[in-house]
Design a protein around this motif. Structure first.
Motif, PDB file in Angstrom:
ATOM      1  N   HIS A 289      -0.891 -27.512 -54.853  1.00  0.00           N
ATOM      2  CA  HIS A 289      -0.450 -26.155 -54.517  1.00  0.00           C
ATOM      3  C   HIS A 289       0.250 -25.449 -55.690  1.00  0.00           C
ATOM      4  CE1 HIS A 289      -1.684 -26.856 -50.474  1.00  0.00           C
ATOM      5  NE2 HIS A 289      -0.793 -27.808 -50.271  1.00  0.00           N
ATOM      6  N   TYR A 290       0.876 -26.227 -56.566  1.00  0.00           N
ATOM      7  CA  TYR A 290       1.532 -25.640 -57.733  1.00  0.00           C
ATOM      8  C   TYR A 290       0.739 -25.891 -59.014  1.00  0.00           C
ATOM      9  CZ  TYR A 290       5.890 -24.602 -55.181  1.00  0.00           C
ATOM     10  OH  TYR A 290       6.829 -24.084 -54.315  1.00  0.00           O
TER      11      TYR A 290
ATOM     12  N   PRO B 298      -1.471 -23.993 -60.663  1.00  0.00           N
ATOM     13  CA  PRO B 298      -1.373 -22.904 -61.644  1.00  0.00           C
ATOM     14  C   PRO B 298      -0.019 -22.823 -62.332  1.00  0.00           C
ATOM     15  CG  PRO B 298      -2.472 -22.144 -59.651  1.00  0.00           C
ATOM     16  CD  PRO B 298      -1.929 -23.507 -59.346  1.00  0.00           C
TER      17      PRO B 298
ATOM     18  N   VAL C 208       3.469 -16.215 -62.067  1.00  0.00           N
ATOM     19  CA  VAL C 208       2.468 -17.016 -61.374  1.00  0.00           C
ATOM     20  C   VAL C 208       2.520 -16.599 -59.913  1.00  0.00           C
ATOM     21  CG1 VAL C 208       1.734 -19.338 -60.730  1.00  0.00           C
ATOM     22  CG2 VAL C 208       2.769 -18.927 -62.978  1.00  0.00           C
ATOM     23  N   THR C 209       1.497 -15.906 -59.463  1.00  0.00           N
ATOM     24  CA  THR C 209       1.460 -15.442 -58.074  1.00  0.00           C
ATOM     25  C   THR C 209       0.103 -15.799 -57.473  1.00  0.00           C
ATOM     26  OG1 THR C 209       0.689 -13.252 -58.770  1.00  0.00           O
ATOM     27  CG2 THR C 209       3.054 -13.524 -58.473  1.00  0.00           C
ATOM     28  N   ARG C 210       0.140 -16.289 -56.259  1.00  0.00           N
ATOM     29  CA  ARG C 210      -1.100 -16.599 -55.555  1.00  0.00           C
ATOM     30  C   ARG C 210      -0.777 -16.750 -54.078  1.00  0.00           C
ATOM     31  NH1 ARG C 210      -2.322 -22.952 -55.931  1.00  0.00           N
ATOM     32  NH2 ARG C 210      -4.406 -22.200 -55.442  1.00  0.00           N
ATOM     33  N   ARG C 211      -1.826 -16.718 -53.255  1.00  0.00           N
ATOM     34  CA  ARG C 211      -1.692 -16.981 -51.827  1.00  0.00           C
ATOM     35  C   ARG C 211      -2.329 -18.346 -51.554  1.00  0.00           C
ATOM     36  NH1 ARG C 211       1.360 -14.164 -48.338  1.00  0.00           N
ATOM     37  NH2 ARG C 211      -0.266 -13.969 -46.746  1.00  0.00           N
ATOM     38  N   ILE C 212      -1.623 -19.171 -50.798  1.00  0.00           N
ATOM     39  CA  ILE C 212      -2.148 -20.483 -50.457  1.00  0.00           C
ATOM     40  C   ILE C 212      -2.136 -20.641 -48.940  1.00  0.00           C
ATOM     41  CG2 ILE C 212      -1.509 -21.586 -52.626  1.00  0.00           C
ATOM     42  CD1 ILE C 212       0.984 -22.664 -51.319  1.00  0.00           C
TER      43      ILE C 212
ATOM     44  N   ASP D 177      -0.839 -18.510 -44.165  1.00  0.00           N
ATOM     45  CA  ASP D 177      -0.914 -18.008 -45.536  1.00  0.00           C
ATOM     46  C   ASP D 177       0.491 -17.823 -46.095  1.00  0.00           C
ATOM     47  OD1 ASP D 177      -3.667 -17.935 -45.671  1.00  0.00           O
ATOM     48  OD2 ASP D 177      -3.818 -15.868 -44.978  1.00  0.00           O
TER      49      ASP D 177
ATOM     50  N   THR E 144       2.957 -17.166 -49.777  1.00  0.00           N
ATOM     51  CA  THR E 144       2.997 -16.608 -51.126  1.00  0.00           C
ATOM     52  C   THR E 144       3.689 -17.559 -52.098  1.00  0.00           C
ATOM     53  OG1 THR E 144       3.132 -14.363 -50.244  1.00  0.00           O
ATOM     54  CG2 THR E 144       3.818 -14.668 -52.536  1.00  0.00           C
TER      55      THR E 144
END
Length: 281
Positions: free
Chosen positions: A71-72, A74, A225-229, A266, A268
């Motif tokens: 999950h981390y 990136p 570093v931004t993403r949706r998981i 979901d 962030t």
């Protein structure tokens, strides 16, 4: 043991600040202070009374599960890329402060194949894993709020990922042109879990406080570093159990709260990663 042998000349005795050398299954200083090497390969270099014991076994297991799921990923990649891009060309080591199981340190060492790393951590549960996380990573037990058992100028890179840090000590252990790479959660980081499950939120003044603490440093880079998981219930449990909220929520509390939320949920990921160099150089 090979990694510990490789970095031992960068360490110092936490009692008298003398040099350390291997002596069988321990490290020894000229004054006779001795520190046993655990069978897992780490060594506790705590001088005097231990004030902080770090994460317990439950928190470390949860962290290993969550990070192991990628999950981390990136975030680890960004840390590795920035460390490799901005570090000096010398043979200084990578020091990971409050480095936990050494997960991010391992990624940084993969991107810097000529360097050795040192995970500095209070939790013996985490140290057992960190000592084996990478063939070029050593692990020592120490309190990051106390004088570090690391020689002045030993580090080319200092990592500080979501953990406490003593900026004065960072400046001392950095070599000429060395850099510190800092990962700081933004207010939206995992915020959905706080709303759905409860727990401790992110202080919105964190970026401001970070800038103030590094006022003697030049900022070389800033990346977000931004993403949706999408997290299943097991990953939600791990995310909550590995952080500071775990000290306020029992497993039963978490299980009851998680049972009420949708699956998957979901979430962030929002982290600032910054690179700083001391202006004394």
């Amino acid at each position: 043991m090979a990694a510990l042998d490789a970095v031992v000349d960068r360490l110092c005795c936490p009692v008298c600040r003398g040099s350390l050398r291997p002596d069988g299954r321990r490290l020894l200083c000229p004054a006779g202070h001795a520190f046993d090497i655990a069978r897992q390969g780490y060594v506790n270099l705590v001088g005097g009374h231990r004030r902080h014991h770090g994460d317990d076994a439950r928190m470390v297991t949860a962290r290993e599960r969550f990070l192991g799921a990628g999950h981390y990923g990136p975030l680890s990649s960004t840390l590795a890329e920035l460390a490799a891009a901005h570090a000096p060309a010398d043979d200084g080591i990578v020091v990971d402060l409050a480095g936990g199981t050494g997960h991010h340190l391992s990624a940084v060492l993969d991107a810097s194949p000529h360097r050795y790393g040192l995970c500095v951590e209070a939790s013996t549960h985490a140290l057992r894993r960190a000592a084996k996380v990478h063939p070029r990573a050593a692990a020592i037990g120490a309190d990051v709020w106390a004088p570090l058992p690391v020689r002045s100028g030993a580090a080319a890179v200092v990592l500080s990922v979501f953990g406490p840090r003593d900026v004065g000590e960072i400046e001392r252990i950095l070599g000429p042109w060395g850099v510190v790479v800092v990962a700081t959660p933004l207010p939206g980081h995992l915020a959905e879990l706080g709303r759905l499950v409860g727990g401790i939120g992110i202080d919105p003044r964190k970026p401001e406080r970070l800038a103030a603490s590094f006022r003697r440093f030049e900022r070389l880079a800033l990346h977000q570093v931004t993403r949706r998981i999408a997290l299943g219930h097991g990953d939600v449990h791990a995310a909550m159990a590995m952080g500071p909220s775990a000290r306020h929520l029992t497993d039963d509390d978490l299980a009851r709260a998680i049972a009420r939320i949708p699956e998957p949920v979901d979430v962030t990921v929002a982290v600032d990663v910054s690179v700083h160099r001391s202006q004394r150089h």
